[in-house]
Design an enzyme around this catalytic site. Structure first.
Site, PDB file in Angstrom:
ATOM      1  N   SER A   1       0.884  -1.212  -0.011  1.00 18.78           N
ATOM      2  CA  SER A   1       0.035   0.064  -0.066  1.00 18.78           C
ATOM      3  C   SER A   1       0.961   1.188  -0.044  1.00 18.78           C
ATOM      4  O   SER A   1       1.989   1.071   0.530  1.00 18.78           O
ATOM      5  CB  SER A   1      -0.822   0.128   1.314  1.00 18.78           C
ATOM      6  OG  SER A   1      -1.659  -1.242   1.340  1.00 18.78           O
TER       7      SER A   1
HETATM    8  N1  SAH Z   1       1.052  -4.747   4.287  1.00 21.08           N
HETATM    9  C1  SAH Z   1       1.437  -5.595   3.103  1.00 21.08           C
HETATM   10  C2  SAH Z   1       0.211  -5.461   2.059  1.00 21.08           C
HETATM   11  C3  SAH Z   1       0.520  -6.651   1.301  1.00 21.08           C
HETATM   12  S1  SAH Z   1      -0.890  -7.015   0.363  1.00 21.08           S
HETATM   13  C4  SAH Z   1       2.844  -5.198   2.690  1.00 21.08           C
HETATM   14  O1  SAH Z   1       3.446  -4.042   3.673  1.00 21.08           O
HETATM   15  O2  SAH Z   1       3.394  -5.529   1.815  1.00 21.08           O
HETATM   16  C5  SAH Z   1      -1.799  -7.909   1.217  1.00 21.08           C
HETATM   17  C6  SAH Z   1      -1.408  -9.286   1.451  1.00 21.08           C
HETATM   18  O3  SAH Z   1      -2.483 -10.060   2.108  1.00 21.08           O
HETATM   19  C7  SAH Z   1      -1.148 -10.270   0.224  1.00 21.08           C
HETATM   20  O4  SAH Z   1       0.227 -10.530   0.451  1.00 21.08           O
HETATM   21  C8  SAH Z   1      -1.980 -11.238   0.119  1.00 21.08           C
HETATM   22  O5  SAH Z   1      -1.518 -12.629  -0.314  1.00 21.08           O
HETATM   23  C9  SAH Z   1      -2.292 -11.388   1.660  1.00 21.08           C
HETATM   24  N2  SAH Z   1      -3.676 -12.176   1.975  1.00 21.08           N
HETATM   25  C10 SAH Z   1      -4.704 -12.227   1.365  1.00 21.08           C
HETATM   26  N3  SAH Z   1      -5.707 -13.085   2.018  1.00 21.08           N
HETATM   27  C11 SAH Z   1      -4.875 -13.717   3.108  1.00 21.08           C
HETATM   28  C12 SAH Z   1      -5.447 -14.603   3.996  1.00 21.08           C
HETATM   29  N4  SAH Z   1      -6.531 -15.053   4.170  1.00 21.08           N
HETATM   30  N5  SAH Z   1      -4.337 -14.802   5.051  1.00 21.08           N
HETATM   31  C13 SAH Z   1      -3.137 -14.129   5.005  1.00 21.08           C
HETATM   32  N6  SAH Z   1      -2.663 -13.456   4.033  1.00 21.08           N
HETATM   33  C14 SAH Z   1      -3.754 -13.071   3.275  1.00 21.08           C
END
Ligand code: SAH
Length: 280
Positions: free
Chosen positions: A119
């Site tokens: 983000s």
């Molecule tokens: N704050 C993170 C944002 C990553 S994007 C950063 O600094 O990079 C959101 C992430 O959530 C993705 O990597 C995706 O794979 C993960 N995600 C989606 N559904 C999920 C779930 N049920 N359990 C764990 N991770 C999940």
């Protein structure tokens, strides 16, 4: 290595054909011993070239680039000091692909692989500030016991570690989980920070063994909040997660648990990647 690839490397190993001018130059003036520097074996050089080294020499390691990002966040109304301090300290460029590192301090979201994104800094700051606005976090001066769903590249995890007493972060995509582990391990450990416990799994079930949590934050949004998150939220705790809004878009949902029960607030519109179940 397959025979075809080996042939390609061996061809490259014949520099005489490619750099004749260089090779035909005398190695040392007459009368002096030539210093011949051994070359790295080609297979090692090829392997090194595929390594994703953090970029250096771009000025990104200087505190000044982060200080100007923080000044912009302040000007945009983020006033939560612990969040600003953490963002001034954590090197965001080390969490993105080296090819994108130059954009790491712009207010933009960036791809982190596997179709996921990190983000933009203003959204991360806003979300963390909302967590800190919770009554207990303000009293405590810390986010306490934290559960993060969606480790992604690990940037927000690194920020949370500076504000938490205990931190559990779950990622469903194994390659992202492993890469985040490497990146976080490469950062110097700050005294007073929590050591993140990184888990590969489906975060929809939370992580019951270390519940309850004072803070729960999700970086991926679904239709509704998984019930496990609410069950694992401590009394006095706060949860912030993107969920489907009334207009079909997404908005940030803030849930506080007090002795009287759960209080829900819908906040601003956002666009996070989908919360998915299962692992990959
Ligand atoms: N704050 C993170 C944002 C990553 S994007 C950063 O600094 O990079 C959101 C992430 O959530 C993705 O990597 C995706 O794979 C993960 N995600 C989606 N559904 C999920 C779930 N049920 N359990 C764990 N991770 C999940």
């Amino acid at each position: 290595m397959r025979a075809k690839e080996r042939r390609a490397l061996d061809t490259a190993a014949q520099p005489k054909a490619r750099f004749p001018a260089l090779l035909e130059r005398p190695l040392a003036p007459a009368g002096q011993a030539a210093i011949v520097r051994p070359q790295r074996p080609l297979h090692e050089a090829a392997r090194d070239a595929t390594r994703r080294a953090p970029p250096s020499g771009l000025g990104l390691d200087s505190d000044a680039v982060r200080a100007s990002m923080v000044a912009r966040l302040r000007a945009d109304g983020i006033a939560c000091e612990p969040v600003l301090q953490a963002m001034a300290a954590v090197p965001r460029h080390r969490f993105v692909d080296p090819a994108l590192a130059q954009q790491a301090y712009e207010d933009t979201s960036l791809p982190i692989g596997q179709g996921q994104t990190i983000s933009k800094p203003s959204v991360v700051a806003r979300m963390l500030a909302l967590l800190f606005d919770g009554a207990s976090a303000q009293c405590r001066g810390s986010l306490g016991r934290v559960l993060e769903i969606g480790t992604g590249c690990g940037y927000q995890t690194a920020l949370l570690a500076r504000m938490a007493r205990l931190l559990v972060s779950i990622e469903r995509v194994q390659s992202l989980h492993e890469r985040a582990r490497e990146r976080l391990a490469a950062l110097p450990f700050e005294a007073g920070s929590a050591r993140p416990r990184l888990l590969w799994g489906d975060g929809c079930g939370g992580h019951a063994p270390l519940a309850p949590y004072d803070t729960i934050v999700a970086a991926a949004g679904g239709e509704a909040l998984p019930p496990a998150w609410l069950e694992q939220l401590a009394v006095g705790g706060r949860l912030v997660a993107p969920t489907s809004g009334p207009d079909g878009g997404q908005c940030l949902l803030v849930v506080d648990r007090s002795d009287a029960g759960l209080q829900w607030q819908r906040r601003e519109a956002v666009r996070f990647v989908p919360l998915k179940s299962g692992t990959e």
